[in-house]
Design a protein around this motif. Structure first.
Motif, PDB file in Angstrom:
ATOM      1  N   GLN A 129       0.806  -1.177  -0.093  1.00  0.00           N
ATOM      2  CA  GLN A 129      -0.071  -0.078  -0.016  1.00  0.00           C
ATOM      3  C   GLN A 129       0.890   1.103   0.047  1.00  0.00           C
ATOM      4  O   GLN A 129       0.660   2.244  -0.626  1.00  0.00           O
ATOM      5  N   THR A 130       1.948   1.103   0.784  1.00  0.00           N
ATOM      6  CA  THR A 130       2.878   2.516   0.902  1.00  0.00           C
ATOM      7  C   THR A 130       4.128   2.321   0.035  1.00  0.00           C
ATOM      8  O   THR A 130       4.709   3.288  -0.165  1.00  0.00           O
ATOM      9  N   GLY A 131       4.593   1.181  -0.173  1.00  0.00           N
ATOM     10  CA  GLY A 131       5.685   1.135  -0.903  1.00  0.00           C
ATOM     11  C   GLY A 131       6.943   1.652  -0.043  1.00  0.00           C
ATOM     12  O   GLY A 131       8.087   1.643  -0.465  1.00  0.00           O
ATOM     13  N   SER A 132       6.877   1.358   1.256  1.00  0.00           N
ATOM     14  CA  SER A 132       7.844   1.808   2.234  1.00  0.00           C
ATOM     15  C   SER A 132       8.788   0.865   2.310  1.00  0.00           C
ATOM     16  O   SER A 132      10.071   1.554   2.773  1.00  0.00           O
ATOM     17  N   GLY A 133       8.569  -0.197   2.317  1.00  0.00           N
ATOM     18  CA  GLY A 133       9.643  -1.129   2.809  1.00  0.00           C
ATOM     19  C   GLY A 133      10.335  -2.333   1.661  1.00  0.00           C
ATOM     20  O   GLY A 133       9.715  -2.003   0.572  1.00  0.00           O
ATOM     21  N   SER A 134      11.307  -2.807   2.081  1.00  0.00           N
ATOM     22  CA  SER A 134      11.710  -4.018   1.140  1.00  0.00           C
ATOM     23  C   SER A 134      11.178  -5.358   1.690  1.00  0.00           C
ATOM     24  O   SER A 134      10.917  -5.327   3.111  1.00  0.00           O
ATOM     25  N   THR A 135      11.080  -6.234   1.053  1.00  0.00           N
ATOM     26  CA  THR A 135      10.428  -7.642   1.494  1.00  0.00           C
ATOM     27  C   THR A 135      11.339  -8.157   2.442  1.00  0.00           C
ATOM     28  O   THR A 135      12.607  -8.209   2.330  1.00  0.00           O
ATOM     29  N   ILE A 136      10.842  -8.656   3.619  1.00  0.00           N
ATOM     30  CA  ILE A 136      11.326  -9.710   4.660  1.00  0.00           C
ATOM     31  C   ILE A 136      10.775 -10.978   4.428  1.00  0.00           C
ATOM     32  O   ILE A 136       9.662 -11.029   4.320  1.00  0.00           O
ATOM     33  N   ARG A 137      11.778 -12.013   4.320  1.00  0.00           N
ATOM     34  CA  ARG A 137      11.361 -13.449   4.412  1.00  0.00           C
ATOM     35  C   ARG A 137      11.754 -14.074   5.538  1.00  0.00           C
ATOM     36  O   ARG A 137      12.835 -13.692   6.323  1.00  0.00           O
ATOM     37  N   LEU A 138      11.049 -15.177   6.088  1.00  0.00           N
ATOM     38  CA  LEU A 138      11.485 -16.092   7.363  1.00  0.00           C
ATOM     39  C   LEU A 138      11.618 -17.156   6.740  1.00  0.00           C
ATOM     40  O   LEU A 138      10.823 -17.868   5.797  1.00  0.00           O
ATOM     41  N   GLY A 139      12.614 -17.987   7.141  1.00  0.00           N
ATOM     42  CA  GLY A 139      12.575 -19.468   6.749  1.00  0.00           C
ATOM     43  C   GLY A 139      13.676 -20.341   7.255  1.00  0.00           C
ATOM     44  O   GLY A 139      14.253 -19.828   8.370  1.00  0.00           O
ATOM     45  N   LEU A 140      13.886 -21.477   6.851  1.00  0.00           N
ATOM     46  CA  LEU A 140      14.974 -22.591   7.413  1.00  0.00           C
ATOM     47  C   LEU A 140      15.835 -22.749   6.326  1.00  0.00           C
ATOM     48  O   LEU A 140      15.600 -23.255   5.378  1.00  0.00           O
ATOM     49  N   PRO A 141      16.985 -22.188   6.547  1.00  0.00           N
ATOM     50  CA  PRO A 141      18.272 -22.301   5.674  1.00  0.00           C
ATOM     51  C   PRO A 141      18.415 -24.000   5.485  1.00  0.00           C
ATOM     52  O   PRO A 141      18.360 -24.566   6.537  1.00  0.00           O
ATOM     53  N   LYS A 142      19.149 -24.424   4.429  1.00  0.00           N
ATOM     54  CA  LYS A 142      19.437 -25.736   4.220  1.00  0.00           C
ATOM     55  C   LYS A 142      20.306 -26.456   5.278  1.00  0.00           C
ATOM     56  O   LYS A 142      20.521 -27.537   5.644  1.00  0.00           O
ATOM     57  N   SER A 143      21.175 -25.456   5.936  1.00  0.00           N
ATOM     58  CA  SER A 143      22.314 -25.767   6.736  1.00  0.00           C
ATOM     59  C   SER A 143      21.792 -25.922   8.101  1.00  0.00           C
ATOM     60  O   SER A 143      22.409 -26.500   9.121  1.00  0.00           O
ATOM     61  N   GLY A 144      20.326 -25.601   8.375  1.00  0.00           N
ATOM     62  CA  GLY A 144      19.775 -25.936   9.664  1.00  0.00           C
ATOM     63  C   GLY A 144      19.717 -24.556  10.323  1.00  0.00           C
ATOM     64  O   GLY A 144      20.001 -23.323   9.909  1.00  0.00           O
ATOM     65  N   GLY A 145      18.681 -24.637  11.594  1.00  0.00           N
ATOM     66  CA  GLY A 145      18.500 -23.337  12.190  1.00  0.00           C
ATOM     67  C   GLY A 145      17.409 -22.736  11.399  1.00  0.00           C
ATOM     68  O   GLY A 145      16.307 -23.314  10.779  1.00  0.00           O
ATOM     69  N   LEU A 146      17.298 -21.288  11.630  1.00  0.00           N
ATOM     70  CA  LEU A 146      16.451 -20.568  10.964  1.00  0.00           C
ATOM     71  C   LEU A 146      17.233 -19.192  10.544  1.00  0.00           C
ATOM     72  O   LEU A 146      18.039 -18.955  10.981  1.00  0.00           O
ATOM     73  N   ALA A 147      16.320 -18.580   9.775  1.00  0.00           N
ATOM     74  CA  ALA A 147      16.693 -17.032   9.291  1.00  0.00           C
ATOM     75  C   ALA A 147      15.810 -16.133   8.729  1.00  0.00           C
ATOM     76  O   ALA A 147      14.618 -16.595   8.752  1.00  0.00           O
ATOM     77  N   ILE A 148      16.171 -15.046   9.058  1.00  0.00           N
ATOM     78  CA  ILE A 148      15.590 -13.759   8.406  1.00  0.00           C
ATOM     79  C   ILE A 148      16.362 -13.122   7.125  1.00  0.00           C
ATOM     80  O   ILE A 148      17.524 -12.982   7.181  1.00  0.00           O
ATOM     81  N   TYR A 149      15.467 -13.073   6.271  1.00  0.00           N
ATOM     82  CA  TYR A 149      16.138 -12.924   4.844  1.00  0.00           C
ATOM     83  C   TYR A 149      15.812 -11.278   4.570  1.00  0.00           C
ATOM     84  O   TYR A 149      14.307 -10.950   4.590  1.00  0.00           O
ATOM     85  N   VAL A 150      16.543 -10.487   3.736  1.00  0.00           N
ATOM     86  CA  VAL A 150      16.159  -9.311   3.038  1.00  0.00           C
ATOM     87  C   VAL A 150      16.524  -9.098   1.873  1.00  0.00           C
ATOM     88  O   VAL A 150      17.397 -10.243   1.313  1.00  0.00           O
ATOM     89  N   HIS A 151      16.080  -8.511   1.021  1.00  0.00           N
ATOM     90  CA  HIS A 151      16.744  -8.243  -0.503  1.00  0.00           C
ATOM     91  C   HIS A 151      18.036  -8.096  -0.489  1.00  0.00           C
ATOM     92  O   HIS A 151      18.549  -7.012  -0.107  1.00  0.00           O
ATOM     93  N   CYS A 152      18.585  -9.068  -1.232  1.00  0.00           N
ATOM     94  CA  CYS A 152      20.217  -8.884  -1.416  1.00  0.00           C
ATOM     95  C   CYS A 152      20.568  -7.683  -2.221  1.00  0.00           C
ATOM     96  O   CYS A 152      22.090  -7.590  -1.939  1.00  0.00           O
ATOM     97  N   GLN A 153      19.967  -7.059  -2.959  1.00  0.00           N
ATOM     98  CA  GLN A 153      20.372  -5.852  -3.521  1.00  0.00           C
ATOM     99  C   GLN A 153      19.957  -4.572  -3.020  1.00  0.00           C
ATOM    100  O   GLN A 153      19.915  -3.635  -3.419  1.00  0.00           O
TER     101      GLN A 153
END
Length: 135
Positions: free
Chosen positions: A63-87
């Protein structure tokens, strides 16, 4: 930042969280709630849209375009992660402030072992920066 868990509007997202093992699921749900709380408390962010991107829960500010996407997941190496746009500079800027506080995966993710503490106050800063990246 405490409150009641944010309800799921998308059953596919809910199912992905339900598929995660413990303790990763509990930690990712806590981060999810922090994302919604931060959005609600930060001027200019507006409502979040929760969906799946690459099979992972993703949080956008369409709606506002204020932010960059945040993702949550499980990396292949185990544990958990919070991801942001790499660029973006979101993670590199954050890493300059907290160089040794987290396990960084380049400029795209912070990874946690299943038993690692989340350091929520610091993560709130990352979430806020991602949700306001375009402001």
């Amino acid at each position: 930042m405490a409150g009641t868990p944010h309800p799921f509007e998308d059953t596919a997202v809910k199912a992905v969280f339900a598929s995660y093992p413990e303790p990763e699921r509990t930690k990712l749900l806590l981060i999810r709630d922090r994302i919604f709380q931060t959005a609600e408390q930060t001027a200019g962010v507006g409502p979040l849209f929760e969906t799946l991107k690459w099979g992972q829960p993703a949080y956008l500010t369409p709606q506002t375009g204020s932010g960059s996407t945040i993702r949550l997941g499980l990396p292949k190496s185990g544990g958990l992660a919070i991801y942001v746009h790499c660029q973006t500079t979101i993670l590199s800027d954050f890493q300059q402030v907290f160089p040794d506080a987290f396990a960084y995966e380049g400029n795209r993710a912070i990874q946690f072992g299943a038993e690692d503490p989340l350091q929520l106050a610091k993560l709130d800063l990352l979430i806020s920066r991602a949700l306001t990246y375009h402001l």
